[in-house]
Design a protein around this motif. Sequence first.
Motif, short mmCIF file in Angstrom:
data_model
loop_
_atom_site.label_atom_id
_atom_site.label_comp_id
_atom_site.label_asym_id
_atom_site.label_seq_id
_atom_site.Cartn_x
_atom_site.Cartn_y
_atom_site.Cartn_z
N VAL A 111 66.83 28.46 34.01
CA VAL A 111 65.60 28.60 33.23
C VAL A 111 65.44 30.06 32.82
N PHE A 112 65.25 30.27 31.53
CA PHE A 112 65.02 31.61 30.99
C PHE A 112 63.52 31.80 30.75
N LYS A 113 62.99 32.97 31.12
CA LYS A 113 61.57 33.26 30.97
C LYS A 113 61.37 34.72 30.56
N THR A 114 60.21 35.00 30.03
CA THR A 114 59.81 36.40 29.86
C THR A 114 59.23 36.90 31.17
N ALA A 115 59.22 38.21 31.33
CA ALA A 115 58.62 38.79 32.53
C ALA A 115 57.13 38.46 32.61
N GLY A 116 56.49 38.36 31.44
CA GLY A 116 55.07 38.03 31.43
C GLY A 116 54.78 36.64 31.96
N VAL A 117 55.60 35.66 31.58
CA VAL A 117 55.43 34.30 32.10
C VAL A 117 55.66 34.28 33.60
N MET A 118 56.69 34.96 34.04
CA MET A 118 56.99 35.00 35.48
C MET A 118 55.84 35.63 36.26
N LEU A 119 55.29 36.71 35.70
CA LEU A 119 54.18 37.39 36.38
C LEU A 119 52.95 36.48 36.48
N GLU A 120 52.67 35.74 35.42
CA GLU A 120 51.53 34.82 35.43
C GLU A 120 51.75 33.69 36.44
N GLN A 121 52.97 33.19 36.53
CA GLN A 121 53.25 32.13 37.49
C GLN A 121 53.14 32.64 38.93
N ILE A 122 53.56 33.87 39.16
CA ILE A 122 53.40 34.46 40.49
C ILE A 122 51.92 34.63 40.81
N ARG A 123 51.13 35.04 39.81
CA ARG A 123 49.68 35.20 40.02
C ARG A 123 49.03 33.88 40.41
N GLN A 124 49.50 32.79 39.78
CA GLN A 124 48.90 31.48 40.04
C GLN A 124 49.41 30.84 41.33
N HIS A 125 50.71 31.00 41.61
CA HIS A 125 51.32 30.24 42.70
C HIS A 125 51.90 31.09 43.82
N GLY A 126 51.85 32.40 43.68
CA GLY A 126 52.39 33.26 44.73
C GLY A 126 53.89 33.09 44.87
N ILE A 127 54.36 33.18 46.09
CA ILE A 127 55.81 33.12 46.33
C ILE A 127 56.40 31.76 45.97
N ALA A 128 55.55 30.73 45.85
CA ALA A 128 56.04 29.41 45.46
C ALA A 128 56.62 29.41 44.05
N ALA A 129 56.25 30.43 43.24
CA ALA A 129 56.79 30.53 41.88
C ALA A 129 58.23 30.99 41.88
N LEU A 130 58.73 31.41 43.03
CA LEU A 130 60.10 31.93 43.12
C LEU A 130 61.01 30.99 43.89
N GLN A 131 60.84 29.70 43.67
CA GLN A 131 61.67 28.71 44.35
C GLN A 131 63.00 28.55 43.62
N TYR A 132 63.76 29.61 43.60
CA TYR A 132 65.07 29.62 42.97
C TYR A 132 66.09 30.15 43.98
#
Length: 213
Positions: A111-132
């Motif tokens: 999955v390709f993302k912008t840093a902004g999308v990744m940052l927003e997902q981390i803000r919403q879900h915390g470390i769960a956004a990094l399930q890679y």
Amino acid sequence: MAEGEEEAARPQPRPTLALEAFRGTIVQAVKENRVTMIVGGTGCGKSSMIPQFLLEENLEPIMCTQPRRFAVVAIAQRVAHSRKSMLGQEVGYHIGHPNMKNLTSTRSKIVFKTAGVMLEQIRQHGIAALQYKVIILDEIHERSVESDLVLAIIKQFMMEKSDFKLVLMSATVDSTRYVDYFKDIGKVELITIPSIPCTNTFQREVHYLGVFN
């Protein structure tokens, strides 16, 4: 499936680039180190090929950031085409643009993302956004507030969690600064892709638009 259909469904052969010679080195470095830095010139194929190297070694799911939305979509399309996969299935992207569909699914392995999308997902879900299994931060020399925050947050999470691998990629960057920044995590394996003749890289052409009165 008919023989012709089966052949068409296989990933297309990648162009032969010098990066292919480093495939084993790159894969081994990612497997053995928590942080790997890859420095290679523009056009050597690292943005599109390294995620595929890792996927083919079962180091997935993989998330890759790019600094711009256009790059996210373009590289995702290139990788999906190379793998003979419909965009949004094995290969997906997420740019967060309200007027453009974000193509990902539960089947997406890259999955390709912008840093902004990744940052927003981390803000919403915390470390769960990094399930890679692997997180690739590409073009790290193109710094921004968002990319710097992502880098700092990932380092903090890596000090608390060791499940994912981090790959940093750039064409031109002061690698010593990043090696020093991540020394609290452990050794940073540095791989430098040497400059090679342009016949072995993706060709680049510059076109100028004339202004007519």
